[in-house]
Design a protein around this motif. Structure first.
Motif, PDB file in Angstrom:
ATOM      1  N   ASN A 159      49.689  42.418  45.788  1.00  0.00           N
ATOM      2  CA  ASN A 159      49.872  41.867  46.815  1.00  0.00           C
ATOM      3  C   ASN A 159      48.346  40.507  46.210  1.00  0.00           C
ATOM      4  OD1 ASN A 159      52.747  41.673  47.325  1.00  0.00           O
ATOM      5  ND2 ASN A 159      51.929  42.106  49.399  1.00  0.00           N
ATOM      6  N   LEU A 160      47.476  41.420  46.197  1.00  0.00           N
ATOM      7  CA  LEU A 160      45.785  41.248  46.564  1.00  0.00           C
ATOM      8  C   LEU A 160      45.829  40.277  44.880  1.00  0.00           C
ATOM      9  CD1 LEU A 160      43.302  43.135  48.148  1.00  0.00           C
ATOM     10  CD2 LEU A 160      44.412  40.969  49.084  1.00  0.00           C
ATOM     11  N   PHE A 161      46.139  41.191  43.935  1.00  0.00           N
ATOM     12  CA  PHE A 161      46.513  40.156  42.481  1.00  0.00           C
ATOM     13  C   PHE A 161      47.167  38.869  42.652  1.00  0.00           C
ATOM     14  CE2 PHE A 161      47.856  40.512  38.133  1.00  0.00           C
ATOM     15  CZ  PHE A 161      46.849  39.604  37.439  1.00  0.00           C
ATOM     16  N   TYR A 162      48.322  38.827  43.206  1.00  0.00           N
ATOM     17  CA  TYR A 162      48.904  37.793  43.270  1.00  0.00           C
ATOM     18  C   TYR A 162      47.969  36.536  43.907  1.00  0.00           C
ATOM     19  CZ  TYR A 162      52.807  34.859  45.036  1.00  0.00           C
ATOM     20  OH  TYR A 162      53.163  33.144  45.434  1.00  0.00           O
ATOM     21  N   LYS A 163      47.547  36.956  44.840  1.00  0.00           N
ATOM     22  CA  LYS A 163      46.785  36.085  45.743  1.00  0.00           C
ATOM     23  C   LYS A 163      45.526  35.596  44.743  1.00  0.00           C
ATOM     24  CE  LYS A 163      44.278  35.308  49.967  1.00  0.00           C
ATOM     25  NZ  LYS A 163      43.532  35.539  51.095  1.00  0.00           N
ATOM     26  N   VAL A 164      44.706  36.701  43.916  1.00  0.00           N
ATOM     27  CA  VAL A 164      44.197  35.890  43.149  1.00  0.00           C
ATOM     28  C   VAL A 164      44.827  35.145  41.951  1.00  0.00           C
ATOM     29  CG1 VAL A 164      42.829  36.947  41.219  1.00  0.00           C
ATOM     30  CG2 VAL A 164      42.791  38.228  42.752  1.00  0.00           C
ATOM     31  N   ARG A 165      46.195  35.061  41.351  1.00  0.00           N
ATOM     32  CA  ARG A 165      46.873  34.121  40.412  1.00  0.00           C
ATOM     33  C   ARG A 165      47.511  32.418  41.805  1.00  0.00           C
ATOM     34  NH1 ARG A 165      52.551  32.996  39.300  1.00  0.00           N
ATOM     35  NH2 ARG A 165      52.722  31.619  37.809  1.00  0.00           N
ATOM     36  N   VAL A 166      46.983  32.718  42.253  1.00  0.00           N
ATOM     37  CA  VAL A 166      47.295  31.556  43.573  1.00  0.00           C
ATOM     38  C   VAL A 166      45.284  30.846  43.432  1.00  0.00           C
ATOM     39  CG1 VAL A 166      47.438  30.621  45.913  1.00  0.00           C
ATOM     40  CG2 VAL A 166      49.067  32.465  44.705  1.00  0.00           C
ATOM     41  N   ARG A 207      37.626  39.503  38.211  1.00  0.00           N
ATOM     42  CA  ARG A 207      36.930  38.902  37.608  1.00  0.00           C
ATOM     43  C   ARG A 207      37.449  38.310  36.195  1.00  0.00           C
ATOM     44  NH1 ARG A 207      32.003  41.667  35.443  1.00  0.00           N
ATOM     45  NH2 ARG A 207      33.483  41.278  33.062  1.00  0.00           N
ATOM     46  N   ALA A 208      37.685  37.001  35.568  1.00  0.00           N
ATOM     47  CA  ALA A 208      38.567  37.011  35.090  1.00  0.00           C
ATOM     48  C   ALA A 208      37.388  35.690  33.721  1.00  0.00           C
ATOM     49  CB  ALA A 208      39.978  36.734  34.374  1.00  0.00           C
ATOM     50  N   LYS A 209      37.799  35.322  32.874  1.00  0.00           N
ATOM     51  CA  LYS A 209      36.968  33.801  31.717  1.00  0.00           C
ATOM     52  C   LYS A 209      38.587  33.105  32.002  1.00  0.00           C
ATOM     53  CE  LYS A 209      34.622  32.612  28.222  1.00  0.00           C
ATOM     54  NZ  LYS A 209      33.692  33.030  27.360  1.00  0.00           N
ATOM     55  N   ILE A 210      38.169  32.160  31.941  1.00  0.00           N
ATOM     56  CA  ILE A 210      39.463  31.571  31.796  1.00  0.00           C
ATOM     57  C   ILE A 210      39.690  29.907  31.952  1.00  0.00           C
ATOM     58  CG2 ILE A 210      41.659  30.333  33.768  1.00  0.00           C
ATOM     59  CD1 ILE A 210      41.329  32.738  33.965  1.00  0.00           C
ATOM     60  N   GLU A 236      39.350  59.290  41.136  1.00  0.00           N
ATOM     61  CA  GLU A 236      38.950  58.207  39.879  1.00  0.00           C
ATOM     62  C   GLU A 236      39.588  57.153  39.797  1.00  0.00           C
ATOM     63  OE1 GLU A 236      37.565  60.916  38.817  1.00  0.00           O
ATOM     64  OE2 GLU A 236      37.097  62.209  40.457  1.00  0.00           O
ATOM     65  N   PHE A 237      40.109  56.600  40.264  1.00  0.00           N
ATOM     66  CA  PHE A 237      40.845  54.733  40.303  1.00  0.00           C
ATOM     67  C   PHE A 237      40.030  54.556  40.397  1.00  0.00           C
ATOM     68  CE2 PHE A 237      42.875  51.324  40.399  1.00  0.00           C
ATOM     69  CZ  PHE A 237      43.845  51.645  39.718  1.00  0.00           C
ATOM     70  N   ILE A 238      39.595  53.364  39.580  1.00  0.00           N
ATOM     71  CA  ILE A 238      38.289  52.080  39.257  1.00  0.00           C
ATOM     72  C   ILE A 238      38.560  50.530  39.257  1.00  0.00           C
ATOM     73  CG2 ILE A 238      35.980  51.322  39.366  1.00  0.00           C
ATOM     74  CD1 ILE A 238      35.215  54.312  38.553  1.00  0.00           C
ATOM     75  N   ARG A 239      39.443  50.947  37.949  1.00  0.00           N
ATOM     76  CA  ARG A 239      39.940  50.168  38.026  1.00  0.00           C
ATOM     77  C   ARG A 239      41.452  49.675  37.108  1.00  0.00           C
ATOM     78  NH1 ARG A 239      35.377  47.398  33.378  1.00  0.00           N
ATOM     79  NH2 ARG A 239      36.935  45.677  32.922  1.00  0.00           N
ATOM     80  N   ALA A 240      42.261  48.513  36.948  1.00  0.00           N
ATOM     81  CA  ALA A 240      43.398  48.368  36.945  1.00  0.00           C
ATOM     82  C   ALA A 240      43.343  48.135  35.167  1.00  0.00           C
ATOM     83  CB  ALA A 240      43.996  48.171  37.355  1.00  0.00           C
ATOM     84  N   SER A 241      43.144  49.195  34.416  1.00  0.00           N
ATOM     85  CA  SER A 241      42.813  49.174  33.157  1.00  0.00           C
ATOM     86  C   SER A 241      44.432  49.554  32.408  1.00  0.00           C
ATOM     87  CB  SER A 241      41.875  49.889  32.414  1.00  0.00           C
ATOM     88  OG  SER A 241      43.451  51.458  32.250  1.00  0.00           O
ATOM     89  N   ASN A 242      44.936  49.178  32.405  1.00  0.00           N
ATOM     90  CA  ASN A 242      46.762  49.043  32.071  1.00  0.00           C
ATOM     91  C   ASN A 242      46.452  47.513  32.271  1.00  0.00           C
ATOM     92  OD1 ASN A 242      46.853  51.487  30.999  1.00  0.00           O
ATOM     93  ND2 ASN A 242      48.548  51.726  32.209  1.00  0.00           N
ATOM     94  N   LEU A 273      39.739  44.184  36.851  1.00  0.00           N
ATOM     95  CA  LEU A 273      40.819  44.048  38.688  1.00  0.00           C
ATOM     96  C   LEU A 273      39.933  45.217  38.766  1.00  0.00           C
ATOM     97  CD1 LEU A 273      42.562  42.569  36.250  1.00  0.00           C
ATOM     98  CD2 LEU A 273      44.671  43.644  37.455  1.00  0.00           C
ATOM     99  N   ALA A 274      39.720  45.122  40.328  1.00  0.00           N
ATOM    100  CA  ALA A 274      38.769  46.359  40.367  1.00  0.00           C
ATOM    101  C   ALA A 274      39.296  47.196  41.628  1.00  0.00           C
ATOM    102  CB  ALA A 274      37.018  46.747  40.807  1.00  0.00           C
ATOM    103  N   TYR A 275      39.397  47.941  41.716  1.00  0.00           N
ATOM    104  CA  TYR A 275      40.262  48.783  43.494  1.00  0.00           C
ATOM    105  C   TYR A 275      39.288  49.738  44.150  1.00  0.00           C
ATOM    106  CZ  TYR A 275      44.261  45.513  42.286  1.00  0.00           C
ATOM    107  OH  TYR A 275      44.957  44.349  42.329  1.00  0.00           O
ATOM    108  N   GLY A 276      38.963  49.838  45.440  1.00  0.00           N
ATOM    109  CA  GLY A 276      38.694  51.050  45.754  1.00  0.00           C
ATOM    110  C   GLY A 276      39.807  51.251  46.619  1.00  0.00           C
TER     111      GLY A 276
END
Length: 523
Positions: free
Chosen positions: A494-501, A415-418, A441-447, A433-436
């Motif tokens: 790669n999924l994040f790359y696809k999101v950008r596209v 989710r992003a506000k653009i 313990e990993f939920i979101r790519a906080s950095n 950026l949430a990943y399963g």
């Protein structure tokens, strides 16, 4: 509240037109065992006992509390017989036999869709339920998707699908009126079943053996949240099972259980509502009903258009029969108890910024807070969702070994506000950026989320730095039964790359060339 004691605690279930009063000592008996062992209705098969193969599927008409019934396919191997109070169950014996076959059975035979025949009853009942639900609007893709949870190990799926597609609105020559297909044929008279045998037949069923009867855990049926909280306050149960869909047992069996608490009589837990712009969903609402409700809201309310992406993700959870019975609340509770569980529901709730309410104090939590909550003597009661304006972009993904009925290698929600300024796509506020299935313990790519605040997503140099940051913080756990950490990390990036596209495409930016040209692929 009705508990395990007394003759008045019997449940009444109708099976192929006959009513059976089942006593509470059947608390550990599945619907499948009741059919096969106690009624000798062996047309319904059993194999995996995990809801994965589909041979046990039957049709259930479940009362909704307003005099109406909701008709669905369910896995009888997962469903406790005592949870079927007031239900009307139809098995393959209730459709037809060799002398008077049902149209679905006849078509499957004529298309050579059965070889050993073990999976055939489940296939037939799945299709019967699908036709009962969709009627004349049934499409070929719906017929095909309905069989996501039915496995055939010998015939191959093409003749089975060809047989069932004859009942869709895309068939060149329909075999019969679709309304006739949804009817049952009496095996005695060969005529349409009216739901009850004239002589009512025999209502006898084989009783439990004494050992099983003595070992049966108590079965509780609270009828309100107040009853439930009183039960929990006074309970000495150390490991109770909260029964709603009871599908989680097919993934994790945390037994033995010293008691079962049925939630199906608590109407507050089955609410779907929208008030003052906020959606409320009771924790007992099935995944199927949640999907249908979200699709409807996405089509009619621009503020909840993003729920289409929520629905898409949980539509890939398990298969129709599991989604018909399993609740989102149970799915989320399983994620709380088993941190490694790659829950699609959990990822979607994180993406949407949902609030999860837990009783008895009715305190709200974020999904991230909820997974670390001690649920001893507590129960998930509902969730709320807020609307988002059209400046927010949402995407969900689930990459799995096969197209359906499988846990994810990696699932994700973004989710992003653009803010679009010319060809600049500035990320306003903190994105999600949430990943399963990365690590427990990993939920979101906080950095990466922190880095992206205020950045121009359309700038290649900035995006490459974001990818580098993401690759560094995605550290999948090693598990020999899973895909390799390197593969999962590559998927996540790669999924994040696809999101950008997708965002570039959705915002109609010019000057960017990609290989993704199909709108359906990007959406």
């Amino acid at each position: 509240m009705v508990n395990e004691g007394g003759s008045d605690s019997n449940i009444v279930v109708t099976i192929n037109g006959k009513k059976y009063a089942v006593p509470p000592e059947f608390s550990a008996t599945s619907l499948n065992d009741f059919l096969r062992v106690h009624l000798q209705l062996t047309g319904t098969k059993v194999m995996c006992r995990e809801g994965g193969c589909g041979v046990c599927i039957v049709h259930a008409a479940v009362p909704t509390g307003n005099g109406k019934f909701q008709e669905r396919s369910i896995n009888s191997c997962l469903c406790p017989i005592l949870s079927c109070d007031g239900w009307e169950i139809t098995t393959v014996e209730g459709l037809g036999d060799q002398k008077n076959p049902h149209p679905i059975q006849k078509q499957l035979t004529e298309h050579s869709g059965s070889q050993c025949g073990y999976c055939t009853p489940g296939m037939v009942m799945t299709m019967y339920s699908t036709i009962r639900k969709e009627g004349k609007s049934l499409t070929a893709i719906q017929a095909e998707s309905a069989l996501d949870g039915n496995i055939c190990r010998c015939t191959g799926y093409r003749p089975i699908l060809d047989a069932f597609k004859e009942f869709t609105n895309e068939s060149a020559s329909p075999v019969c009126d679709i309304e006739d297909v949804s009817k049952r044929i009496c095996s005695k008279t060969g005529k349409q079943c009216n739901g009850v045998c004239d002589d009512n037949g025999s209502n006898y069923f084989r009783p439990l053996v004494e050992v099983a009867r003595a070992a049966a855990p108590p079965w509780y049926r609270p009828t309100s949240l107040a009853d439930l909280y009183k039960l929990l306050e006074n309970s000495t149960l150390k490991n109770p099972y909260y029964v709603c869909g009871h599908t989680g047992i097919g993934v994790y069996d945390d037994g033995p259980y010293d008691g079962f608490i049925s939630l199906r009589g608590i109407r507050e837990m089955f609410v779907t509502d929208k008030k003052d712009g906020v959606i409320t969903i009771g924790s007992g609402v099935s995944l199927t009903d949640m999907i249908d409700f979200f699709k409807s809201e996405a089509e009619t309310d621009p503020g909840f258009a993003h729920l289409e992406h929520f629905a898409r993700l949980i539509s890939k959870t398990a298969h129709p029969a599991v989604r018909n019975a399993g609740s989102w609340g149970g799915n989320l509770a399983m994620r709380n108890r088993h941190k490694e569980f790659p829950s699609d529901t959990f990822i979607a709730l994180v993406m949407c910024g949902a609030s999860v309410f837990v009783g008895p104090d009715e305190k709200s939590y974020t999904p991230e807070e909820f997974v670390n909550l001690d649920l001893k003597n507590k129960i998930v009661t509902k969730l709320t969702l807020k609307p988002f304006d059209k400046s927010h972009v949402f995407r969900t993904f689930k990459i799995m070994p096969r197209s359906a009925n499988s846990h994810a290698y990696v699932n994700a929600g973004f989710r992003a506000k653009i803010l679009k300024e010319g060809n600049q796509l500035v990320i306003v506020d903190r994105p999600v950026l949430a990943y399963g299935n990365i690590a427990e313990e990993f939920i979101r790519a906080s950095n990466t989320e922190e880095f992206l605040i205020g950045k121009n997503l359309a700038d290649n140099d900035t995006f490459q730095r974001a990818l580098t940051t993401l690759a560094q913080e995605i550290q999948p756990a090693e598990d020999k039964s899973e895909a390799s950490p390197a593969y999962k990390r590559a998927l996540a990036v790669n999924l994040f790359y696809k999101v950008r596209v997708c965002i570039i495409y959705a915002c109609s930016c010019t000057g960017f060339r990609t290989y993704y040209g199909e709108r359906s692929y990007l959406e």
